[in-house]
Write a protein that holds these residues in place. Structure first.
Motif, PDB file in Angstrom:
ATOM      1  N   VAL A  51      15.970 -36.312   1.270  1.00 28.42           N
ATOM      2  CA  VAL A  51      17.296 -35.813   1.642  1.00 28.42           C
ATOM      3  C   VAL A  51      17.170 -34.675   2.653  1.00 28.42           C
ATOM      4  N   GLN A  52      16.212 -33.791   2.414  1.00 26.38           N
ATOM      5  CA  GLN A  52      16.038 -32.658   3.328  1.00 26.38           C
ATOM      6  C   GLN A  52      15.658 -33.155   4.727  1.00 26.38           C
ATOM      7  N   GLU A  53      14.735 -34.095   4.779  1.00 24.22           N
ATOM      8  CA  GLU A  53      14.333 -34.633   6.087  1.00 24.22           C
ATOM      9  C   GLU A  53      15.492 -35.366   6.747  1.00 24.22           C
ATOM     10  N   THR A  54      16.318 -35.980   5.931  1.00 24.75           N
ATOM     11  CA  THR A  54      17.503 -36.653   6.482  1.00 24.75           C
ATOM     12  C   THR A  54      18.415 -35.642   7.164  1.00 24.75           C
ATOM     13  N   TRP A  55      18.677 -34.531   6.476  1.00 23.71           N
ATOM     14  CA  TRP A  55      19.558 -33.521   7.066  1.00 23.71           C
ATOM     15  C   TRP A  55      18.962 -32.941   8.353  1.00 23.71           C
ATOM     16  N   LEU A  56      17.642 -32.706   8.333  1.00 25.13           N
ATOM     17  CA  LEU A  56      17.019 -32.167   9.546  1.00 25.13           C
ATOM     18  C   LEU A  56      17.144 -33.166  10.695  1.00 25.13           C
ATOM     19  N   ALA A  57      17.009 -34.466  10.372  1.00 21.19           N
ATOM     20  CA  ALA A  57      17.178 -35.492  11.407  1.00 21.19           C
ATOM     21  C   ALA A  57      18.635 -35.561  11.870  1.00 21.19           C
ATOM     22  N   VAL A  58      19.555 -35.317  10.951  1.00 19.34           N
ATOM     23  CA  VAL A  58      20.972 -35.278  11.329  1.00 19.34           C
ATOM     24  C   VAL A  58      21.208 -34.154  12.325  1.00 19.34           C
ATOM     25  N   ILE A  59      20.643 -32.981  12.048  1.00 18.84           N
ATOM     26  CA  ILE A  59      20.814 -31.843  12.952  1.00 18.84           C
ATOM     27  C   ILE A  59      20.243 -32.186  14.334  1.00 18.84           C
ATOM     28  N   ARG A  60      19.057 -32.796  14.336  1.00 17.43           N
ATOM     29  CA  ARG A  60      18.443 -33.162  15.631  1.00 17.43           C
ATOM     30  C   ARG A  60      19.274 -34.199  16.375  1.00 17.43           C
ATOM     31  N   GLY A  61      19.863 -35.108  15.637  1.00 14.91           N
ATOM     32  CA  GLY A  61      20.532 -36.233  16.295  1.00 14.91           C
ATOM     33  C   GLY A  61      22.014 -36.037  16.558  1.00 14.91           C
ATOM     34  N   LEU A  62      22.563 -34.977  15.989  1.00 19.34           N
ATOM     35  CA  LEU A  62      24.020 -34.808  16.005  1.00 19.34           C
ATOM     36  C   LEU A  62      24.600 -34.787  17.426  1.00 19.34           C
ATOM     37  N   ALA A  63      23.913 -34.091  18.318  1.00 17.69           N
ATOM     38  CA  ALA A  63      24.438 -33.973  19.684  1.00 17.69           C
ATOM     39  C   ALA A  63      24.525 -35.348  20.361  1.00 17.69           C
ATOM     40  N   GLY A  64      23.628 -36.249  19.953  1.00 21.69           N
ATOM     41  CA  GLY A  64      23.632 -37.574  20.574  1.00 21.69           C
ATOM     42  C   GLY A  64      24.430 -38.605  19.794  1.00 21.69           C
ATOM     43  N   PHE A  65      25.061 -38.190  18.710  1.00 24.15           N
ATOM     44  CA  PHE A  65      25.823 -39.137  17.885  1.00 24.15           C
ATOM     45  C   PHE A  65      27.042 -39.613  18.662  1.00 24.15           C
ATOM     46  N   GLU A  66      27.152 -40.909  18.824  1.00 23.28           N
ATOM     47  CA  GLU A  66      28.210 -41.445  19.688  1.00 23.28           C
ATOM     48  C   GLU A  66      29.400 -42.000  18.922  1.00 23.28           C
ATOM     49  N   GLY A  67      29.317 -41.940  17.612  1.00 27.48           N
ATOM     50  CA  GLY A  67      30.471 -42.388  16.838  1.00 27.48           C
ATOM     51  C   GLY A  67      30.659 -43.890  16.834  1.00 27.48           C
ATOM     52  N   ARG A  68      29.584 -44.635  17.087  1.00 22.79           N
ATOM     53  CA  ARG A  68      29.728 -46.096  17.022  1.00 22.79           C
ATOM     54  C   ARG A  68      29.871 -46.580  15.581  1.00 22.79           C
ATOM     55  N   SER A  69      29.348 -45.782  14.670  1.00 22.72           N
ATOM     56  CA  SER A  69      29.637 -46.016  13.254  1.00 22.72           C
ATOM     57  C   SER A  69      30.288 -44.740  12.743  1.00 22.72           C
ATOM     58  N   SER A  70      30.697 -44.756  11.481  1.00 24.51           N
ATOM     59  CA  SER A  70      31.210 -43.514  10.921  1.00 24.51           C
ATOM     60  C   SER A  70      30.039 -42.554  10.718  1.00 24.51           C
ATOM     61  N   LEU A  71      30.361 -41.279  10.640  1.00 21.62           N
ATOM     62  CA  LEU A  71      29.323 -40.270  10.426  1.00 21.62           C
ATOM     63  C   LEU A  71      28.546 -40.557   9.146  1.00 21.62           C
ATOM     64  N   ARG A  72      29.285 -40.944   8.104  1.00 21.26           N
ATOM     65  CA  ARG A  72      28.641 -41.210   6.818  1.00 21.26           C
ATOM     66  C   ARG A  72      27.663 -42.376   6.925  1.00 21.26           C
ATOM     67  N   THR A  73      28.091 -43.436   7.592  1.00 21.47           N
ATOM     68  CA  THR A  73      27.220 -44.599   7.791  1.00 21.47           C
ATOM     69  C   THR A  73      25.961 -44.192   8.553  1.00 21.47           C
ATOM     70  N   TRP A  74      26.145 -43.404   9.581  1.00 23.44           N
ATOM     71  CA  TRP A  74      25.020 -42.948  10.401  1.00 23.44           C
ATOM     72  C   TRP A  74      24.029 -42.139   9.546  1.00 23.44           C
ATOM     73  N   ILE A  75      24.562 -41.232   8.744  1.00 19.62           N
ATOM     74  CA  ILE A  75      23.685 -40.373   7.926  1.00 19.62           C
ATOM     75  C   ILE A  75      22.923 -41.203   6.885  1.00 19.62           C
ATOM     76  N   PHE A  76      23.615 -42.134   6.244  1.00 17.98           N
ATOM     77  CA  PHE A  76      22.918 -42.961   5.250  1.00 17.98           C
ATOM     78  C   PHE A  76      21.867 -43.864   5.910  1.00 17.98           C
ATOM     79  N   GLY A  77      22.151 -44.290   7.140  1.00 17.97           N
ATOM     80  CA  GLY A  77      21.155 -45.073   7.877  1.00 17.97           C
ATOM     81  C   GLY A  77      19.908 -44.249   8.167  1.00 17.97           C
TER      82      GLY A  77
END
Lengths: 226, 80
Positions: A51-77
């Motif tokens: 979970v911690q690594e997931t959140w860190l990856a979310v922080i790294r990827g957030l700026a590039g998140f394009e909203g092609r899926s929902s945020l929740r879907t993206w995070i669970f992926g």
């Protein structure tokens, strides 16, 4: 979860660096991500790492998140990819099985299988729960514990499907993508998972009828006291 | 529609995503088959209950603080 507009507002706040928005997102999803991470490992500590690594990856990827899926879907992926990485890193540990993405060999037990009735349709018809207020089932702490327990006892892939589809409310196509499942397989696993929870609720609620008259009225009282 | 066919699409029906081509047949079956009607009702409640589940994780304040620090580094120092 949140509708599209709320999510856009949240993303804008995150993009502006609002810590409170990020903290709220962490608080909202953390337990859910942890429950999902536990489907990949029996180790609580490892699940927390995932979970911690997931959140860190979310922080790294957030700026590039394009909203092609929902945020929740993206995070669970992201969590699934982190879980596979962590699981392979820890592969020498026998208590960290990655269950694969097939979900076969998970028996449905005594319930229906999709497309196949049991011999003798409804040889034991379900007994109505007779609930005055069906919503009481999921507002009662005791009933929610029964459901939570039933979910935790599911085989991993079944649990993954039920968590993503029903607990998180992801679309079928998104759940299939994240888990690498076919649509058919996803349907079967979801059905079996729901059937398992229904069975657990059935045992709980039928047991209640012996104890008290107005079924959930009494159960709710107990739940609030607990 | 018979029981087997009704059960087959019951999950979709519980999500209000039933294919329009079988919607009428499903409704008709549910109205005339009490066991399927009961099972369907229970499946709907089950799904709603699952939607209301809110899994909890062990408290981990240090990890939470680490995340917020990482977020601050990535997105600037702004407080709210």
């Amino acid at each position: 979860m949140e509708n599209h507009r709320e999510e856009e507002a949240l993303l804008a706040r995150l993009g502006r660096g609002e810590e409170a928005a990020f903290a709220a997102l962490v608080d909202k999803l953390h337990g859910r991500l942890y429950a999902f991470a536990r489907t990949f490992t029996t180790s609580p500590a490892l699940a927390e790492d995932i979970v911690q690594e997931t959140w860190l990856a979310v922080i790294r990827g957030l700026a590039g998140f394009e909203g092609r899926s929902s945020l929740r879907t993206w995070i669970f992926g992201i969590l699934v990819r982190r879980a596979k990485t962590v699981a392979s890193r820890e592969a020498r540990r026998p208590e960290v099985p990655y269950p694969g993405a097939n979900g076969h060999a998970e028996n449905s037990g005594e319930e229906w299988d999709l497309g196949y009735g049991r011999r003798g349709l409804w040889e034991r018809a379900p007994v109505p729960w007779g609930l005055e207020d069906p919503a009481a089932v999921f507002q009662t702490k005791e009933a929610l514990e029964i459901i939570d327990q039933a979910v935790r006892e599911m085989p991993e892939t079944q649990r993954q499907v039920v968590l993503l589809r029903d607990v998180e409310g992801l679309e079928a196509a998104d759940a299939c993508n994240i888990l690498g499942l076919s649509e058919t397989n996803q349907r079967v696993l979801l059905h079996r998972g729901r059937a398992r929870v229904r069975r657990a609720l059935d045992r709980y609620l039928q047991g209640q009828t012996d104890l008290a008259g107005p079924l959930m009225g009494s159960a709710r009282t107990r739940g609030e006291r607990a | 529609m018979n029981c087997v066919e009704a059960i087959d699409v019951m999950g979709d029906a519980a999500e209000d995503r039933l294919d329009p081509s079988c919607s009428a047949g499903f409704q008709e079956h549910i109205e005339e088959c009490p066991p399927c009607a009961t099972y369907y009702e229970q499946l709907r409640i089950t799904r709603l209950a699952l939607r209301n589940l809110d899994p909890a994780a062990p408290e981990a304040p240090a990890r939470r603080a680490e995340l917020i620090t990482s977020f601050r580094r990535a997105f600037g120092e702004r407080k709210n």
